[in-house]
Design a protein around this motif. Structure first.
Motif, PDB file in Angstrom:
ATOM      1  N   GLY A   3     -11.817  21.687 -47.384  1.00 46.25           N
ATOM      2  CA  GLY A   3     -11.994  20.338 -47.889  1.00 46.25           C
ATOM      3  C   GLY A   3     -12.905  19.545 -46.977  1.00 46.25           C
ATOM      4  O   GLY A   3     -13.600  20.108 -46.122  1.00 46.25           O
ATOM      5  N   HIS A  40      -7.278  27.783 -47.918  1.00 49.51           N
ATOM      6  CA  HIS A  40      -6.819  26.474 -48.384  1.00 49.51           C
ATOM      7  C   HIS A  40      -5.296  26.353 -48.276  1.00 49.51           C
ATOM      8  O   HIS A  40      -4.552  27.161 -48.835  1.00 49.51           O
ATOM      9  N   THR A  99     -14.026  17.989 -53.735  1.00 46.67           N
ATOM     10  CA  THR A  99     -14.219  18.654 -55.033  1.00 46.67           C
ATOM     11  C   THR A  99     -14.372  17.688 -56.191  1.00 46.67           C
ATOM     12  O   THR A  99     -14.363  18.107 -57.353  1.00 46.67           O
TER      13      THR A  99
END
Length: 246
Positions: free
Chosen positions: A49, A67, A126
């Motif tokens: 991220g 993740h 995202t």
């Protein structure tokens, strides 16, 4: 007064204008400098991220984790290298969504690590989808009409889940929306690192951060939103300081 650049800052940050990540990474670097912790004595378990852009800024050894797995990665590092200061650097999507179990079970196992969780209420990298910490009524890419408790459930307060864990030695929530809060957050990061170094147990600092890009606000308005809206849902302060059970 001009402040010196901390020795562990390796370059300019790559974050959007008004994002809090750059401030938080600077605070980590300042604390490490002031504690006399050198580059080779600290290891960061780095999340997927926006948090992964720490790679460009903070000069410590790093493990890029799948993740949500930074808590597990940091646990393994610390068990192999107990002489090192080991910390995670994660967003709320990583630490409280896909990585919720890793975050809570690292505390449950009393891993001698520090989790630093940046809470901006969205999946930032995202496209601004809703995360577990998205507030009721907040519009995101996946809650276009605003989050509702009936459809999306209530926001997750990670401190509510960590506070009852007996082995969680130090828990705090800070913010970087104004100068006073930034200084307090720096204190919390230092106390969390000191908790780890003393061997007391697991420590975690959650930090409220603006995300002007995905909140569709200018930086000043985004900072003001933390003060006017976000803190009411996620109150600031030291939450647990009593040390861990052996």
């Amino acid at each position: 007064m001009t402040k010196n650049i901390p020795a562990l800052i390796s370059g300019s940050n790559s974050f959007c204008p008004g994002c809090g990540h750059g401030i938080i990474i600077r605070l980590i670097a300042e604390v490490l400098d002031e504690m006399g912790i050198k580059q080779q004595d600290a290891i960061c378990a780095l999340a997927v991220g926006c948090a992964c852009l720490l790679n460009n800024t903070l000069k410590v050894d790093r493990l890029g984790c799948p993740h949500g797995r930074a808590g597990a990665g940091a646990s393994g590092i610390k068990r192999c290298r107990p002489d090192k200061l080991v910390f995670t650097y994660q967003g709320d999507g990583d630490a409280i969504s896909i990585g919720f179990s890793e975050t809570v079970y690292a505390a449950q196992r009393n891993e001698k690590i520090t989790a630093i969780i940046v809470n901006n209420g969205v999946f930032g990298m995202t496209g601004g989808q809703a995360s577990p910490t998205t507030l009721i009524g907040q519009k995101t890419a996946t809650t276009v009409n605003g989050r509702t408790a009936e459809f999306n459930g209530m926001p997750v307060d990670i401190m509510d889940h960590l506070r009852p864990v007996p082995s969680a030695a130090y828990l705090a929530r800070g913010s970087v929306h104004d100068a006073k809060s930034i200084l307090k957050t720096k204190q919390y990061i230092r106390r969390a690192f000191e908790t780890q170094i003393s061997g007391s147990g697991y420590s975690c600092v959650e930090i409220l951060s603006p995300c002007p890009t995905n909140w569709h606000m200018d930086p000043v308005t985004a900072a003001d939103r933390i003060a006017s809206e976000v803190i009411a849902a996620y109150p600031l302060g030291e939450i647990k300081t009593g040390g861990a059970a052996s």
